[in-house]
Design a protein around this motif. Structure first.
Motif, PDB file in Angstrom:
ATOM      1  N   GLY A   1      12.420   2.310 -12.367  1.00 46.05           N
ATOM      2  CA  GLY A   1      11.524   1.281 -12.885  1.00 46.05           C
ATOM      3  C   GLY A   1      10.784   0.623 -11.746  1.00 46.05           C
ATOM      4  O   GLY A   1      11.319   0.466 -10.645  1.00 46.05           O
ATOM      5  N   GLY A   2       9.550   0.258 -11.981  1.00 43.81           N
ATOM      6  CA  GLY A   2       8.783  -0.370 -10.909  1.00 43.81           C
ATOM      7  C   GLY A   2       7.549  -1.063 -11.428  1.00 43.81           C
ATOM      8  O   GLY A   2       7.232  -1.026 -12.623  1.00 43.81           O
ATOM      9  N   GLY A   3       6.863  -1.696 -10.517  1.00 40.63           N
ATOM     10  CA  GLY A   3       5.636  -2.385 -10.897  1.00 40.63           C
ATOM     11  C   GLY A   3       4.872  -2.854  -9.679  1.00 40.63           C
ATOM     12  O   GLY A   3       5.369  -2.829  -8.549  1.00 40.63           O
ATOM     13  N   ALA A   4       3.646  -3.255  -9.926  1.00 41.99           N
ATOM     14  CA  ALA A   4       2.784  -3.788  -8.880  1.00 41.99           C
ATOM     15  C   ALA A   4       1.839  -4.791  -9.519  1.00 41.99           C
ATOM     16  O   ALA A   4       1.371  -4.607 -10.650  1.00 41.99           O
ATOM     17  CB  ALA A   4       1.986  -2.675  -8.204  1.00 41.99           C
ATOM     18  N   SER A   5       1.587  -5.867  -8.797  1.00 45.38           N
ATOM     19  CA  SER A   5       0.664  -6.882  -9.258  1.00 45.38           C
ATOM     20  C   SER A   5      -0.184  -7.316  -8.070  1.00 45.38           C
ATOM     21  O   SER A   5       0.347  -7.587  -6.992  1.00 45.38           O
ATOM     22  CB  SER A   5       1.409  -8.086  -9.843  1.00 45.38           C
TER      23      SER A   5
ATOM     24  N   LEU B   1       2.150   2.733  -5.959  1.00 47.22           N
ATOM     25  CA  LEU B   1       3.242   3.384  -5.249  1.00 47.22           C
ATOM     26  C   LEU B   1       3.079   3.162  -3.754  1.00 47.22           C
ATOM     27  O   LEU B   1       1.962   3.083  -3.240  1.00 47.22           O
ATOM     28  CB  LEU B   1       3.271   4.876  -5.569  1.00 47.22           C
ATOM     29  N   SER B   2       4.189   3.092  -3.051  1.00 44.27           N
ATOM     30  CA  SER B   2       4.181   2.812  -1.621  1.00 44.27           C
ATOM     31  C   SER B   2       4.973   3.888  -0.885  1.00 44.27           C
ATOM     32  O   SER B   2       5.949   4.424  -1.419  1.00 44.27           O
ATOM     33  CB  SER B   2       4.819   1.436  -1.356  1.00 44.27           C
ATOM     34  N   PRO B   3       4.578   4.229   0.361  1.00 39.16           N
ATOM     35  CA  PRO B   3       5.405   5.147   1.158  1.00 39.16           C
ATOM     36  C   PRO B   3       6.828   4.639   1.330  1.00 39.16           C
ATOM     37  O   PRO B   3       7.742   5.424   1.575  1.00 39.16           O
ATOM     38  CB  PRO B   3       4.665   5.199   2.505  1.00 39.16           C
ATOM     39  N   ARG B   4       7.026   3.340   1.178  1.00 41.62           N
ATOM     40  CA  ARG B   4       8.359   2.755   1.314  1.00 41.62           C
ATOM     41  C   ARG B   4       9.307   3.251   0.222  1.00 41.62           C
ATOM     42  O   ARG B   4      10.520   3.177   0.368  1.00 41.62           O
ATOM     43  CB  ARG B   4       8.246   1.233   1.259  1.00 41.62           C
ATOM     44  N   PHE B   5       8.751   3.761  -0.884  1.00 45.64           N
ATOM     45  CA  PHE B   5       9.579   4.258  -1.974  1.00 45.64           C
ATOM     46  C   PHE B   5      10.108   5.667  -1.719  1.00 45.64           C
ATOM     47  O   PHE B   5      11.014   6.127  -2.397  1.00 45.64           O
ATOM     48  CB  PHE B   5       8.792   4.294  -3.290  1.00 45.64           C
ATOM     49  N   ALA B   6       9.503   6.382  -0.758  1.00 45.53           N
ATOM     50  CA  ALA B   6       9.680   7.838  -0.673  1.00 45.53           C
ATOM     51  C   ALA B   6      10.742   8.247   0.336  1.00 45.53           C
ATOM     52  O   ALA B   6      10.712   7.835   1.495  1.00 45.53           O
ATOM     53  CB  ALA B   6       8.362   8.505  -0.317  1.00 45.53           C
ATOM     54  N   ASP B   7      11.669   9.084  -0.125  1.00 45.46           N
ATOM     55  CA  ASP B   7      12.548   9.795   0.794  1.00 45.46           C
ATOM     56  C   ASP B   7      11.851  11.044   1.313  1.00 45.46           C
ATOM     57  O   ASP B   7      12.036  11.448   2.448  1.00 45.46           O
ATOM     58  CB  ASP B   7      13.852  10.174   0.082  1.00 45.46           C
ATOM     59  N   GLN B   8      11.032  11.654   0.459  1.00 43.89           N
ATOM     60  CA  GLN B   8      10.185  12.784   0.832  1.00 43.89           C
ATOM     61  C   GLN B   8       8.886  12.658   0.063  1.00 43.89           C
ATOM     62  O   GLN B   8       8.872  12.386  -1.144  1.00 43.89           O
ATOM     63  CB  GLN B   8      10.860  14.114   0.494  1.00 43.89           C
ATOM     64  N   LEU B   9       7.768  12.839   0.763  1.00 38.87           N
ATOM     65  CA  LEU B   9       6.443  12.725   0.171  1.00 38.87           C
ATOM     66  C   LEU B   9       5.680  14.005   0.444  1.00 38.87           C
ATOM     67  O   LEU B   9       5.649  14.479   1.578  1.00 38.87           O
ATOM     68  CB  LEU B   9       5.707  11.518   0.773  1.00 38.87           C
ATOM     69  N   SER B  10       5.073  14.581  -0.593  1.00 37.07           N
ATOM     70  CA  SER B  10       4.335  15.830  -0.441  1.00 37.07           C
ATOM     71  C   SER B  10       3.026  15.757  -1.209  1.00 37.07           C
ATOM     72  O   SER B  10       2.934  15.098  -2.251  1.00 37.07           O
ATOM     73  CB  SER B  10       5.151  17.018  -0.968  1.00 37.07           C
TER      74      SER B  10
ATOM     75  N   ALA C   1       1.999   0.974   5.596  1.00 32.21           N
ATOM     76  CA  ALA C   1       0.684   1.473   5.205  1.00 32.21           C
ATOM     77  C   ALA C   1       0.639   1.720   3.699  1.00 32.21           C
ATOM     78  O   ALA C   1       1.666   1.825   3.029  1.00 32.21           O
ATOM     79  CB  ALA C   1       0.378   2.768   5.954  1.00 32.21           C
ATOM     80  N   THR C   2      -0.574   1.818   3.161  1.00 33.59           N
ATOM     81  CA  THR C   2      -0.706   2.203   1.763  1.00 33.59           C
ATOM     82  C   THR C   2      -0.448   3.705   1.627  1.00 33.59           C
ATOM     83  O   THR C   2      -0.544   4.465   2.598  1.00 33.59           O
ATOM     84  CB  THR C   2      -2.109   1.886   1.232  1.00 33.59           C
ATOM     85  N   LEU C   3      -0.145   4.128   0.418  1.00 39.16           N
ATOM     86  CA  LEU C   3       0.116   5.548   0.177  1.00 39.16           C
ATOM     87  C   LEU C   3      -1.096   6.395   0.530  1.00 39.16           C
ATOM     88  O   LEU C   3      -0.973   7.461   1.148  1.00 39.16           O
ATOM     89  CB  LEU C   3       0.504   5.753  -1.283  1.00 39.16           C
ATOM     90  N   ASN C   4      -2.290   5.932   0.166  1.00 39.83           N
ATOM     91  CA  ASN C   4      -3.488   6.722   0.449  1.00 39.83           C
ATOM     92  C   ASN C   4      -3.758   6.838   1.941  1.00 39.83           C
ATOM     93  O   ASN C   4      -4.293   7.853   2.403  1.00 39.83           O
ATOM     94  CB  ASN C   4      -4.700   6.112  -0.256  1.00 39.83           C
ATOM     95  N   GLN C   5      -3.403   5.825   2.734  1.00 37.53           N
ATOM     96  CA  GLN C   5      -3.585   5.915   4.167  1.00 37.53           C
ATOM     97  C   GLN C   5      -2.699   7.000   4.771  1.00 37.53           C
ATOM     98  O   GLN C   5      -3.077   7.688   5.716  1.00 37.53           O
ATOM     99  CB  GLN C   5      -3.292   4.559   4.824  1.00 37.53           C
ATOM    100  N   VAL C   6      -1.511   7.176   4.242  1.00 37.89           N
ATOM    101  CA  VAL C   6      -0.639   8.260   4.706  1.00 37.89           C
ATOM    102  C   VAL C   6      -1.217   9.610   4.302  1.00 37.89           C
ATOM    103  O   VAL C   6      -1.286  10.549   5.103  1.00 37.89           O
ATOM    104  CB  VAL C   6       0.786   8.084   4.147  1.00 37.89           C
ATOM    105  N   LEU C   7      -1.685   9.726   3.066  1.00 40.42           N
ATOM    106  CA  LEU C   7      -2.218  10.997   2.574  1.00 40.42           C
ATOM    107  C   LEU C   7      -3.475  11.423   3.323  1.00 40.42           C
ATOM    108  O   LEU C   7      -3.801  12.616   3.364  1.00 40.42           O
ATOM    109  CB  LEU C   7      -2.512  10.898   1.079  1.00 40.42           C
ATOM    110  N   LEU C   8      -4.194  10.482   3.920  1.00 37.75           N
ATOM    111  CA  LEU C   8      -5.384  10.831   4.696  1.00 37.75           C
ATOM    112  C   LEU C   8      -5.064  11.743   5.863  1.00 37.75           C
ATOM    113  O   LEU C   8      -5.953  12.392   6.415  1.00 37.75           O
ATOM    114  CB  LEU C   8      -6.063   9.569   5.230  1.00 37.75           C
TER     115      LEU C   8
END
Length: 733
Positions: free
Chosen positions: A262-266, A145-154, A96-103
């Motif tokens: 380091g990261g990026g998105a296109s 940013l993606s939830p896949r990057f997160a060990d913990q998301l708050s 999922a996208t990060l915003n979909q998780v935050l919803l």
């Protein structure tokens, strides 16, 4: 030496093992149980029980993680935590996208273009990676940013302590995965409706004093942006995206760590079409056109890097970081179609390069006092260039005093460059007044220079009372200073449009100013049963120069403007239960955003709307009265190699605003969507872990509209996704 162990950040993590959002009042620091082998700051590391010393190195890394969290605890604020298991329980999980998780957190409102609003603000979200603030970019459709990057998301909201400033609607705090927390590799592939393909790969590990982790994913589908119609198949809506992140850390000694992220998105997007539209203009004799074949496209690219030095010595902890972020947005119009329907065809590009430094430190100067302070300095350069075609305004042959659009296009160019600086410092004291009462008070100073030069001293205070371990109450006040994004349209860009169909209805363009507000927040958290947490939060904000954003024409990007005054108020109710194989959560939030008198970037609005809003309070376009979410998950055969997780999830919204008679006078119809997921472990000989996941989104196939295309700053109609099915295969190695 007395150790401050697990902060409120770490305590919260333990409450969110398997439910989408665990909400609680952030607590004052408390002593933590010590691991069996731990190096104390300022003293040699204890002998490791293994010959390689890898366990001792791992323990030192874990201790430095805790001490980094201790530098920036969210004392007195409200924090909603998503563990890795909690993310897995949400629809699509890490895909999922990060915003979909935050919803799934209370008070988070869904909008078009994949955007979200938190507690009545349009944007103003701050993103942090391992405690370092990431500069805001230009991307609209894509989240870098993606939830896949997160060990913990708050998600941290409410009356924020002094270390959080500039973007204050909420802080998205991401603890990035590492080779220690996620050793080995995993490959996955998700496929499903809308020609969806989403492969992903991650790998992490540790070698002596070095820890490394890398992750990347690719996304391709035919619904890159919300469908502007209610059909099941949007027209001209393909997208191709990639996201990547790498993290490397090195232990210099038992008290010093270096790290780099380091990261990026296109992302490439087609702008979806609405069939059956009638052209508003005639171009080279053409006045009839099929709007279903329009070909508009947008590109969004972002790259970032963060280098940090963390130092710990006895009761003193410090993190110094340097960061850089480059962001670019490009728009390609349909050369003929944009002229026929909009009267303007812009080939445009905007770019932003930001670089800066951030420092944060904590010092326990006495048993009941912990001082914290820090700074941020940032330089940003924004450039804009656009090559445009429009239609000239010519005398009406039937009325020489009137002007009408001609039919032969004319070209013009415009561009701009602006450099802005941001300076911030803060200092605060965590004072443990009694064993059950903690007061965190301080202030920060922010100054900006760019299109405007402004500054403010912002006092902050939070009081937390814990009469019993099961009850926590809080009250807080924060003065906020929120600068406008630097990428604003200057007067020169309006002047070159004079005499064409791109000319605005008015040329008033006062500069967008920083929002200044007073924010009050109260809350209560109760744990009546083992595994059960319930809570309440209430807030009120009065703002001057209230910042809002709107989408005005093409390219598809957001432009900021100010209301002279605004009032934002609301409350949140939440509950979660996590014990054994069960995970349950639910929340309900209400908010109201009222604003009056647009005082900047007025050229975006009609004289009629400006006059009405100048004399009356209106609802903001992103105001949604009621918002809710709920979910349940159950694990069959928990702990076995055949474990099966079944989860259900629901989102509810009472509808964003639209204009019928007066600006933003009506709410869109309410909606609710139901989502189902099943995850099955599959034991395969010689495999480190195989998993199959099935997701059904909007299983009732409800048709719900997020936007009508009408309203203050609303530029296009948008509908939520229709029923869709996805399957994911993941393999660890």
């Amino acid at each position: 030496m007395k150790r401050i162990g697990v902060s409120a950040l770490a305590l919260a993590a333990g409450l969110s093992a398997a439910h989408p959002a665990s909400a609680q009042t952030s607590q004052p620091s408390a002593p933590a149980a010590q691991p069996p082998v731990e190096a104390q700051p300022g003293s040699p590391a204890p002998a490791a029980p293994d010959p390689s010393g890898s366990l001792a190195i791992e323990v030192v890394g874990q201790r430095l993680d805790r001490e980094r969290a201790e530098i920036q605890p969210s004392l007195g604020a409200t924090r909603y935590d998503f563990s890795k298991t909690a993310i897995s329980n949400t629809p699509l999980g890490e895909n999922a996208t990060l915003n979909q998780v935050l919803l799934r957190a209370p008070g988070v409102v869904q909008d078009g273009f994949g955007q979200i609003h938190v507690r009545g603000d349009h944007g103003s979200l701050q993103y942090r990676l391992d405690g370092v603030q990431l500069p805001e970019g230009l991307a609209l459709f894509s989240s870098i940013l993606s939830p896949r990057f997160a060990d913990q998301l708050s998600l941290i909201t409410g009356a924020l302590p002094a270390q959080y400033g500039l973007r204050t609607a909420g802080v998205v705090d991401i603890t990035v995965k590492s080779g220690t927390t996620n050793p080995g590799g995993e490959a996955s592939m998700m496929t499903g409706s809308y020609n969806w393909l989403q492969p992903a790969l991650q790998y992490g590990g540790r070698s002596d004093k070095f820890d490394y982790f890398a992750v990347g994913q690719y996304v391709s589908n035919s619904i890159g942006i919300e469908n502007p119609t209610s059909s099941t198949a949007p027209l001209h809506d393909d997208t191709a995206q990639w996201y990547a992140l790498a993290k490397l850390t090195a232990l210099v000694d038992e008290n010093t760590r270096l790290s780099f992220i380091g990261g990026g998105a296109s992302a490439r997007y087609q702008i979806p079409n609405v069939p059956g539209q009638v052209p508003a203009f005639t171009v080279n004799g053409i006045s009839d056109w099929n709007s279903a074949i329009l070909d508009q496209r947008q590109w969004e690219d972002t790259y970032f890097g963060i280098a940090s030095l963390q130092k710990s010595y006895q009761d003193f902890n410090l993190q110094l970081s340097g960061f850089a972020r480059y962001s670019k947005l490009s728009y390609q119009p349909d050369a003929l179609g944009d002229l026929l329907y909009n009267g303007l065809a812009p080939w445009s590009q905007r770019s932003s390069f930001a670089v800066g430094a951030q420092g944060d430190a904590s010092w326990k100067i006495a048993p009941s006092h912990t001082l914290r302070g820090g700074f941020l300095v940032q330089r940003e350069r924004v450039t804009s260039y656009s090559q445009n075609n429009a239609l000239p305004l010519v005398p009406d042959p039937n009325d020489p005093t009137a002007l009408i659009p001609g039919t032969d296009p004319v070209g013009f160019t415009d561009g701009s460059e602006i450099v802005g600086w941001t300076y911030s410092v803060y200092l605060q004291d965590e004072w443990k007044v009694t064993p059950t009462v903690t007061v965190n008070f301080g202030a920060r100073f922010d100054a900006i220079s760019g299109q405007t030069s402004e500054n403010q001293v912002s006092p902050r205070i939070n009081v937390v009372w814990e009469p019993t371990p099961q009850i926590s109450m809080r009250a807080g006040y924060s003065r906020y200073f929120v600068p406008a994004p630097l990428n604003q349209v200057g007067f020169g860009s309006l002047a070159v449009r004079t005499g064409t169909t791109a000319e605005p209805e008015n040329f008033q363009n006062d500069p967008v100013k920083a929002e200044r507000s007073d924010y009050f927040d109260v809350g209560l958290t109760v744990k009546p049963l083992d595994g059960l947490t319930v809570g309440f939060a209430g807030y009120y904000k009065f703002a001057e120069n209230y910042l809002d954003k709107g989408q005005f024409g093409a390219p598809i990007q957001l432009a900021s403007f100010n209301y002279a005054n605004a009032q934002v108020k609301g409350f949140e109710l939440y509950a979660n239960y996590d014990k054994g194989p069960w995970s349950l959560y639910g929340n309900l939030a209400w908010s109201k955003v009222s604003a009056t008198n647009i005082t900047s970037a007025q050229y975006n609005f009609s004289p009629g709307d400006l006059s009405y809003i100048g004399n009356y309070w209106i609802a903001a376009d992103h105001d949604q009265g009621w918002t809710g979410s709920a979910g349940a998950a159950y694990i069959f055969n928990s702990g076995s190699e055949w474990a099966t997780r079944v989860s259900a999830d629901m989102l509810f919204g009472s509808g964003l605003r639209t204009s019928i008679v007066t600006p933003n006078d009506t709410s869109l119809p309410a909606y609710a969507t139901l989502n189902l997921s099943v995850t099955q472990k599959v034991p395969i000989s010689g495999s480190k872990g195989t998993q199959i996941r099935l997701d059904a989104i909007n299983v009732t196939d409800g048709i719900y509209q997020l936007r009508t295309g009408e309203g203050v700053g609303v530029g296009a109609p948008q509908y939520g996704m229709r029923r869709a099915f996805f399957v994911t295969l993941a393999q660890k190695f």
